[in-house]
Design a protein around this motif. Structure first.
Motif, PDB file in Angstrom:
ATOM      1  N   ASN A 130       0.743  -1.040   0.093  1.00 62.56           N
ATOM      2  CA  ASN A 130       0.096   0.093  -0.220  1.00 62.56           C
ATOM      3  C   ASN A 130       0.733   1.441  -0.067  1.00 62.56           C
ATOM      4  O   ASN A 130       0.538   2.308  -0.536  1.00 62.56           O
ATOM      5  CB  ASN A 130      -0.776   0.008   1.016  1.00 62.56           C
ATOM      6  N   THR A 131       2.020   1.088   0.866  1.00 58.44           N
ATOM      7  CA  THR A 131       2.823   2.332   0.548  1.00 58.44           C
ATOM      8  C   THR A 131       3.423   2.721  -0.688  1.00 58.44           C
ATOM      9  O   THR A 131       3.530   3.668  -1.120  1.00 58.44           O
ATOM     10  CB  THR A 131       3.948   1.960   1.806  1.00 58.44           C
ATOM     11  N   PHE A 132       4.135   1.541  -1.113  1.00 60.50           N
ATOM     12  CA  PHE A 132       4.348   1.529  -2.873  1.00 60.50           C
ATOM     13  C   PHE A 132       3.447   2.300  -3.728  1.00 60.50           C
ATOM     14  O   PHE A 132       3.668   3.078  -4.334  1.00 60.50           O
ATOM     15  CB  PHE A 132       4.814   0.213  -3.086  1.00 60.50           C
ATOM     16  N   LEU A 133       1.903   1.657  -3.529  1.00 60.56           N
ATOM     17  CA  LEU A 133       0.925   2.000  -4.369  1.00 60.56           C
ATOM     18  C   LEU A 133       0.791   3.763  -4.400  1.00 60.56           C
ATOM     19  O   LEU A 133       0.552   4.425  -5.034  1.00 60.56           O
ATOM     20  CB  LEU A 133      -0.152   1.706  -4.269  1.00 60.56           C
ATOM     21  N   GLU A 134       0.844   4.150  -3.033  1.00 58.71           N
ATOM     22  CA  GLU A 134       0.692   5.472  -2.571  1.00 58.71           C
ATOM     23  C   GLU A 134       1.701   6.589  -3.160  1.00 58.71           C
ATOM     24  O   GLU A 134       1.489   7.537  -3.381  1.00 58.71           O
ATOM     25  CB  GLU A 134       0.473   5.703  -1.106  1.00 58.71           C
ATOM     26  N   GLY A 135       2.999   5.756  -2.908  1.00 59.49           N
ATOM     27  CA  GLY A 135       4.146   6.598  -3.605  1.00 59.49           C
ATOM     28  C   GLY A 135       3.985   6.769  -5.235  1.00 59.49           C
ATOM     29  O   GLY A 135       4.222   7.950  -5.724  1.00 59.49           O
ATOM     30  N   GLY A 136       3.334   5.897  -5.870  1.00 62.25           N
ATOM     31  CA  GLY A 136       3.187   5.851  -7.535  1.00 62.25           C
ATOM     32  C   GLY A 136       2.027   6.922  -7.692  1.00 62.25           C
ATOM     33  O   GLY A 136       2.205   7.588  -8.602  1.00 62.25           O
ATOM     34  N   ARG A 137       1.126   6.743  -6.723  1.00 63.55           N
ATOM     35  CA  ARG A 137       0.006   7.883  -6.892  1.00 63.55           C
ATOM     36  C   ARG A 137       0.489   9.145  -6.692  1.00 63.55           C
ATOM     37  O   ARG A 137       0.116  10.198  -7.475  1.00 63.55           O
ATOM     38  CB  ARG A 137      -1.298   7.710  -6.008  1.00 63.55           C
ATOM     39  N   ALA A 138       1.210   9.471  -5.476  1.00 67.93           N
ATOM     40  CA  ALA A 138       1.966  10.706  -5.359  1.00 67.93           C
ATOM     41  C   ALA A 138       2.809  11.391  -6.550  1.00 67.93           C
ATOM     42  O   ALA A 138       2.862  12.378  -6.662  1.00 67.93           O
ATOM     43  CB  ALA A 138       2.772  10.885  -4.126  1.00 67.93           C
ATOM     44  N   ALA A 139       3.582  10.447  -7.025  1.00 71.44           N
ATOM     45  CA  ALA A 139       4.665  10.536  -8.042  1.00 71.44           C
ATOM     46  C   ALA A 139       3.851  11.259  -9.431  1.00 71.44           C
ATOM     47  O   ALA A 139       4.060  12.037  -9.959  1.00 71.44           O
ATOM     48  CB  ALA A 139       5.280   9.234  -8.514  1.00 71.44           C
ATOM     49  N   LEU A 140       2.634  10.330  -9.641  1.00 75.73           N
ATOM     50  CA  LEU A 140       1.835  10.835 -10.773  1.00 75.73           C
ATOM     51  C   LEU A 140       1.383  12.144 -10.490  1.00 75.73           C
ATOM     52  O   LEU A 140       1.052  12.940 -11.492  1.00 75.73           O
ATOM     53  CB  LEU A 140       0.803   9.648 -11.179  1.00 75.73           C
ATOM     54  N   SER A 141       0.914  12.280  -9.452  1.00 73.02           N
ATOM     55  CA  SER A 141       0.103  13.834  -9.019  1.00 73.02           C
ATOM     56  C   SER A 141       1.428  14.892  -9.066  1.00 73.02           C
ATOM     57  O   SER A 141       0.924  16.028  -9.767  1.00 73.02           O
ATOM     58  CB  SER A 141      -0.264  13.620  -7.488  1.00 73.02           C
ATOM     59  N   ARG A 142       2.536  14.497  -8.752  1.00 73.93           N
ATOM     60  CA  ARG A 142       3.559  15.492  -8.978  1.00 73.93           C
ATOM     61  C   ARG A 142       3.921  15.826 -10.252  1.00 73.93           C
ATOM     62  O   ARG A 142       4.228  16.912 -10.871  1.00 73.93           O
ATOM     63  CB  ARG A 142       4.856  14.978  -8.129  1.00 73.93           C
ATOM     64  N   GLU A 143       3.739  14.773 -11.122  1.00 74.57           N
ATOM     65  CA  GLU A 143       4.156  15.015 -12.761  1.00 74.57           C
ATOM     66  C   GLU A 143       3.053  15.761 -13.175  1.00 74.57           C
ATOM     67  O   GLU A 143       3.423  16.834 -13.960  1.00 74.57           O
ATOM     68  CB  GLU A 143       3.857  13.652 -13.366  1.00 74.57           C
ATOM     69  N   ARG A 144       1.870  15.708 -12.772  1.00 70.33           N
ATOM     70  CA  ARG A 144       0.942  16.832 -13.164  1.00 70.33           C
ATOM     71  C   ARG A 144       1.234  18.103 -12.779  1.00 70.33           C
ATOM     72  O   ARG A 144       1.083  19.357 -13.583  1.00 70.33           O
ATOM     73  CB  ARG A 144      -0.526  16.322 -12.857  1.00 70.33           C
ATOM     74  N   ASP A 145       1.558  18.160 -11.434  1.00 69.73           N
ATOM     75  CA  ASP A 145       1.881  19.429 -10.873  1.00 69.73           C
ATOM     76  C   ASP A 145       3.121  20.186 -11.570  1.00 69.73           C
ATOM     77  O   ASP A 145       3.117  21.324 -11.611  1.00 69.73           O
ATOM     78  CB  ASP A 145       2.181  19.445  -9.266  1.00 69.73           C
ATOM     79  N   ASN A 146       4.036  19.199 -11.759  1.00 68.74           N
ATOM     80  CA  ASN A 146       5.301  19.791 -12.551  1.00 68.74           C
ATOM     81  C   ASN A 146       5.189  20.496 -14.062  1.00 68.74           C
ATOM     82  O   ASN A 146       5.699  21.222 -14.199  1.00 68.74           O
ATOM     83  CB  ASN A 146       6.360  18.586 -12.374  1.00 68.74           C
ATOM     84  N   LYS A 147       4.031  19.729 -14.573  1.00 66.13           N
ATOM     85  CA  LYS A 147       3.810  20.270 -15.856  1.00 66.13           C
ATOM     86  C   LYS A 147       3.254  21.595 -15.791  1.00 66.13           C
ATOM     87  O   LYS A 147       3.477  22.542 -16.520  1.00 66.13           O
ATOM     88  CB  LYS A 147       2.908  19.208 -16.591  1.00 66.13           C
ATOM     89  N   HIS A 148       2.256  21.786 -14.844  1.00 63.30           N
ATOM     90  CA  HIS A 148       1.629  23.133 -14.594  1.00 63.30           C
ATOM     91  C   HIS A 148       2.816  24.120 -14.312  1.00 63.30           C
ATOM     92  O   HIS A 148       2.529  25.270 -14.553  1.00 63.30           O
ATOM     93  CB  HIS A 148       0.717  23.104 -13.512  1.00 63.30           C
TER      94      HIS A 148
END
Length: 108
Positions: A45-63
């Protein structure tokens, strides 16, 4: 099960990937890494949350990248505007509500 030393980062990653791939049963994975059912799923679950956070950061980084591009364009505009000589302004009007009109410089 006897207590074991803490799992390394590589072991936690491998455990999470094995749980996601489902190539072996949970009991086989648990006995291989010598962890409890709860610990195995906490790591997953920690691994999956980290992946979700990384994907969210990717969107934030694009912005953020888009904003940085806009700021750079505005900075370029300002630098260009500051290099031009300022326009002289003369007052025009009847004295009550004077309007300011730019006077164009004529090249000599």
């Amino acid at each position: 099960m006897r207590a074991r030393e803490k799992l390394t980062l590589e072991e936690k990653f491998a455990l999470a990937m094995e749980l996601l791939k489902r190539e072996r049963s949970l009991d086989e994975i648990r006995s291989h890494y010598r962890v409890s059912h709860t610990t195995a799923y906490k790591i997953r679950n920690t691994f999956l949350e980290g992946g979700r956070a990384a994907l969210s950061r990717e969107r934030d980084n694009k912005h953020a990248h888009d904003l940085e591009a806009r700021v750079s364009a505005l900075e370029g505009f300002l630098v260009g505007a500051l290099r031009k000589p300022p326009e002289r302004v003369r007052a025009v009007g009847d004295g009550n509500g004077r309007a300011r009109v730019p006077v164009r410089r004529v090249a000599k």
